[in-house]
Design an enzyme around this catalytic site. Structure first.
Site, PDB file in Angstrom:
ATOM      1  N   ASP A 169       0.817  -1.217   0.000  1.00  0.00           N
ATOM      2  CA  ASP A 169       0.000   0.000   0.000  1.00  0.00           C
ATOM      3  C   ASP A 169       0.849   1.266   0.000  1.00  0.00           C
ATOM      4  O   ASP A 169       0.457   2.285  -0.571  1.00  0.00           O
ATOM      5  CB  ASP A 169      -0.932   0.008   1.217  1.00  0.00           C
ATOM      6  CG  ASP A 169      -2.157  -0.860   0.997  1.00  0.00           C
ATOM      7  OD1 ASP A 169      -2.057  -1.828   0.226  1.00  0.00           O
ATOM      8  OD2 ASP A 169      -3.204  -0.583   1.590  1.00  0.00           O
ATOM      9  N   CYS A 212       1.115  -8.267   5.226  1.00  0.00           N
ATOM     10  CA  CYS A 212       0.742  -6.864   5.037  1.00  0.00           C
ATOM     11  C   CYS A 212      -0.741  -6.655   4.760  1.00  0.00           C
ATOM     12  O   CYS A 212      -1.531  -7.583   4.783  1.00  0.00           O
ATOM     13  CB  CYS A 212       1.633  -6.228   3.983  1.00  0.00           C
ATOM     14  SG  CYS A 212       3.317  -5.966   4.620  1.00  0.00           S
ATOM     15  N   ASP A 213      -1.073  -5.406   4.426  1.00  0.00           N
ATOM     16  CA  ASP A 213      -2.409  -4.848   4.606  1.00  0.00           C
ATOM     17  C   ASP A 213      -3.574  -5.697   4.113  1.00  0.00           C
ATOM     18  O   ASP A 213      -4.521  -5.944   4.838  1.00  0.00           O
ATOM     19  CB  ASP A 213      -2.472  -3.479   3.942  1.00  0.00           C
ATOM     20  CG  ASP A 213      -1.596  -2.461   4.654  1.00  0.00           C
ATOM     21  OD1 ASP A 213      -0.647  -2.877   5.336  1.00  0.00           O
ATOM     22  OD2 ASP A 213      -1.844  -1.263   4.522  1.00  0.00           O
ATOM     23  N   LYS A 214      -3.584  -6.102   2.846  1.00  0.00           N
ATOM     24  CA  LYS A 214      -4.740  -6.821   2.307  1.00  0.00           C
ATOM     25  C   LYS A 214      -4.522  -8.326   2.279  1.00  0.00           C
ATOM     26  O   LYS A 214      -5.447  -9.084   1.988  1.00  0.00           O
ATOM     27  CB  LYS A 214      -5.062  -6.337   0.879  1.00  0.00           C
ATOM     28  CG  LYS A 214      -5.286  -4.841   0.772  1.00  0.00           C
ATOM     29  CD  LYS A 214      -6.315  -4.355   1.760  1.00  0.00           C
ATOM     30  CE  LYS A 214      -6.343  -2.848   1.844  1.00  0.00           C
ATOM     31  NZ  LYS A 214      -5.092  -2.237   2.317  1.00  0.00           N
ATOM     32  N   CYS A 256       5.359  -2.481   8.417  1.00  0.00           N
ATOM     33  CA  CYS A 256       5.765  -1.176   8.960  1.00  0.00           C
ATOM     34  C   CYS A 256       5.548  -1.111  10.471  1.00  0.00           C
ATOM     35  O   CYS A 256       4.561  -1.627  10.992  1.00  0.00           O
ATOM     36  CB  CYS A 256       5.025  -0.059   8.247  1.00  0.00           C
ATOM     37  SG  CYS A 256       5.492   0.091   6.503  1.00  0.00           S
ATOM     38  N   GLU A 291      -6.757   4.731   0.023  1.00  0.00           N
ATOM     39  CA  GLU A 291      -6.345   5.301   1.300  1.00  0.00           C
ATOM     40  C   GLU A 291      -5.963   6.764   1.108  1.00  0.00           C
ATOM     41  O   GLU A 291      -5.403   7.145   0.082  1.00  0.00           O
ATOM     42  CB  GLU A 291      -5.149   4.528   1.866  1.00  0.00           C
ATOM     43  CG  GLU A 291      -5.512   3.140   2.324  1.00  0.00           C
ATOM     44  CD  GLU A 291      -4.369   2.409   2.984  1.00  0.00           C
ATOM     45  OE1 GLU A 291      -4.641   1.414   3.672  1.00  0.00           O
ATOM     46  OE2 GLU A 291      -3.209   2.819   2.803  1.00  0.00           O
ATOM     47  N   SER A 341      -4.966   5.064   5.630  1.00  0.00           N
ATOM     48  CA  SER A 341      -3.863   4.192   5.995  1.00  0.00           C
ATOM     49  C   SER A 341      -3.855   4.011   7.500  1.00  0.00           C
ATOM     50  O   SER A 341      -4.289   4.888   8.249  1.00  0.00           O
ATOM     51  CB  SER A 341      -2.547   4.813   5.538  1.00  0.00           C
ATOM     52  OG  SER A 341      -1.454   4.226   6.214  1.00  0.00           O
TER      53      SER A 341
END
Length: 619
Positions: A81, A122-124, A195, A494, A520
């Site tokens: 992202d 990570c995100d998704k 992150c 985002e 985000s």
């Protein structure tokens, strides 16, 4: 007893061709009849949170095979992202969640796998795999790549801790010199891993622990630490134990839908609110609940947000603490322990870390640092950073000199000494968001909990960025970014750049931002997202005009457009008179591919998790 799913392709004379192909993958005569365990990896060199995952599947496979199973690995896609942020690439991020879920389903069902290990980070990727696991409902264990170490650098002879957001804010701040900006950029993301703050990736990996689908430490143990190796090996052993319980003992408590039950979703939400997790987690929990066929909705999140205090404050809500500090304080199990002592946790739910017949209560007894008697567990949570840039997993074995067990002023607090008695997330509703919207209250300054301002409307994130950097936005404005929802974007981008630029221009506490897009996990400030219904679905956000008065009251959980019902009705009639162009952005130039158009056709608004509209797929 349930029959092994894999028997479909491994038993009987008519499966000779399939067995021949299995043999070509390395399966031997004495392997047939063993459970086949799929390993869904997500290694890619595009994403720092996944760059170190290449060999993790082999680790898990070794434990599976030692325990009597057949391990077969495949890969999914993974979008970063942060790299996709601020340009057309961000349109693809949320839609990739559905593709990941589908790809896991396709591989597992096409090859009749008996169980599943999900290697995500990570995100998704974690949400996509979670949706697939609950859809498939076969034994599963999640194990993530782990968080990145916090960045560190010296500015003006002062050592500071950093993360990705610091690099973005500094780059947009004209008062920061080119030299200092470059120094921050080079130091912000020092190692492999997700992150380092409580952004979306780490939030979701923490939530899998609370849902009962991953092992203690999964959400907080650093990617670089050698202790994380054991999590991958134990994931392989645990999935085999769950597989045997289900297929050999008909123990349905080993299945993910029975583990991630309604109470488990309440536990995950309590954790999310207590740790001030990313607002994206709401989107993903709602989507996962639908796959699990659990009746868990925005109303439940709203209800819990009024009960659960804010017990753990982490970047981006404070520069003091990052995930490495959360781990030192006991990780997810430490927060769950405090929630339990506050009477806000269900401990009678199954958990993959519990033995047969055990539950979350027994897991906490061993892994909550405030009650455990196990010195090995205490050593586990003392695993710390090395401060050495690397892309290699398990590359260091540093430890903190002591645990952070200060529940009065430490990273994790008891209810009595909570950062605030109001939780870190809140659901707001009103005529501007009839089906609700989300604000990460953990990142909102107390002076902004009630905010009244004039609307400054933009039809896209790009226009908003130009307006902020060009000086159009001034103190007291409520920046409205619309047509960025799941359908209208499409893809629900985002809005990290607009919020970062507001900060860099000194407007972080002087303005609010409202959008039908999302934020985000790195966002802080008065940023309200997930407005539902979205503009493209006929939501009131599409009817806001420049200068309209907008009233935000977080303690009262309200968001109001101060325009009369008659005026809004007139604006709606004017919008409908546009015919085919109704509920579409005016003057926006954006290329939308066929793949994204296909996503938009079925996308629901954020209050439904932005999942596919199943009514359009029914016979």
């Amino acid at each position: 007893m349930p029959k092994l799913r894999s028997a479909t392709s491994t038993e009987g004379r008519n499966m000779a061709g399939a067995r021949a192909l299995w043999r070509a993958t390395g399966v031997k005569d004495n392997d047939f009849g063993k459970p086949i365990i799929a390993i869904a990896n997500s290694f890619t060199q595009f994403v720092p949170g996944h760059v170190h995952l290449k060999d993790m599947g082999s680790l898990v496979a070794s434990a599976i095979e030692e325990a009597g199973g057949i391990a077969k690995e495949f890969n999914t896609i993974a979008v970063d992202d942060g790299i996709a942020m601020g340009h057309g690439g961000m349109l693809y991020s949320l839609p990739s969640r559905e593709l990941i879920a589908d790809s896991v389903e396709y591989m597992v069902n096409a090859h009749c796998a008996d169980a599943l290990v999900c290697i995500s980070n990570c995100d998704k990727i974690t949400p996509g795999m979670l949706m697939a696991a609950l859809r498939l409902n076969i034994p599963v264990v999640f194990v993530s790549g782990g968080p990145m170490e916090a960045g560190k650098t010296k500015l003006s002879d002062k050592l500071i801790k950093l993360d990705l957001v610091d690099a973005m804010v500094a780059a947009a701040d004209s008062s920061v010199s080119d030299e200092d900006s470059a120094k921050i950029e080079r130091s912000a993301c020092p190692t492999c891993g997700s992150c380092s703050g409580m952004f979306t990736a780490n939030s979701m990996n923490c939530l899998t622990e609370a849902l009962g689908l991953s092992l203690p430490g999964n959400g907080s143990m650093l990617a670089t630490h050698s202790d994380r190796r054991e999590l991958f090996l134990e994931a392989g052993r645990r999935v085999m134990a769950l597989t045997k319980r289900y297929y050999e003992q008909d123990d349905t408590s080993a299945l993910p839908r029975n583990i991630a039950c309604f109470k488990a979703f309440e536990n995950a939400t309590a954790l999310d609110i207590a740790m001030g997790g990313s607002s994206n987690t709401v989107l993903h929990l709602l989507a996962a609940a639908q796959e699990a066929e659990v009746a868990f909705t925005m109303d439940d999140i709203d209800r819990m947000s009024r009960l659960v205090p804010h017990l753990c404050k982490v970047a981006p809500s404070t520069p003091k603490y990052h995930m490495e500090d959360v781990h030192r304080a006991g990780g997810v199990m430490g927060i769950l322990g405090e929630l339990d002592r506050a009477g806000l946790l269900h401990t009678d739910v199954p958990h993959v870390a519990a033995d047969a017949g055990g539950n979350l209560k027994s897991v906490l007894a061993k892994y909550d640092v405030m009650q455990t008697q196990d010195d090995n567990v205490k050593q586990f949570f003392m695993a710390g950073p090395a401060g050495i840039p690397t892309t290699k997993a398990f590359s260091q074995d540093c430890r903190w000199p002591s645990l952070d067990d200060d529940r009065r002023e430490g990273c994790i607090r008891s209810r009595e000494f909570a950062f605030s008695q109001e939780g870190g997330l809140a659901v707001l509703s009103g005529n501007l968001a009839e089906n609700g919207c989300i604000v990460k209250t953990a990142g909102v300054d107390e002076s902004n909990l009630i905010f009244v301002g004039s609307a400054r409307v933009y039809e896209s994130q790009d226009d908003a960025v130009a307006g902020i950097l060009g000086g159009e936005v001034v103190a007291g404005d409520v920046v409205v970014i619309r047509y960025e929802g799941p359908k209208g974007g499409p893809g629900m981008q985002e809005m990290l750049y607009p919020t970062s630029y507001l900060k860099s221009r000194g407007l972080g506490k002087a303005c609010a931002l409202i959008t039908d897009g999302r934020f985000s996990g790195g966002t802080s400030g008065l940023s309200i997202g997930h407005v539902s219904p979205e503009a493209a679905a006929g939501g009131t956000i599409a009817l806001i005009e420049n200068g309209d008065r907008i009233e935000i009251d977080i303690p009262a959980r309200s968001i109001k457009l101060a325009v009369s019902d008659a005026e809004l009705a007139g604006r709606r009639e004017t919008m409908l008179a546009r015919g085919p162009m109704a509920w579409k952005p005016v003057g926006r130039e954006r290329f939308v591919s066929m793949a994204l158009k296909a996503y938009a056709m079925l996308a629901t608004s954020a209050d439904k998790g932005a999942v596919r509209d199943r009514s359009k797929l029914e016979d």
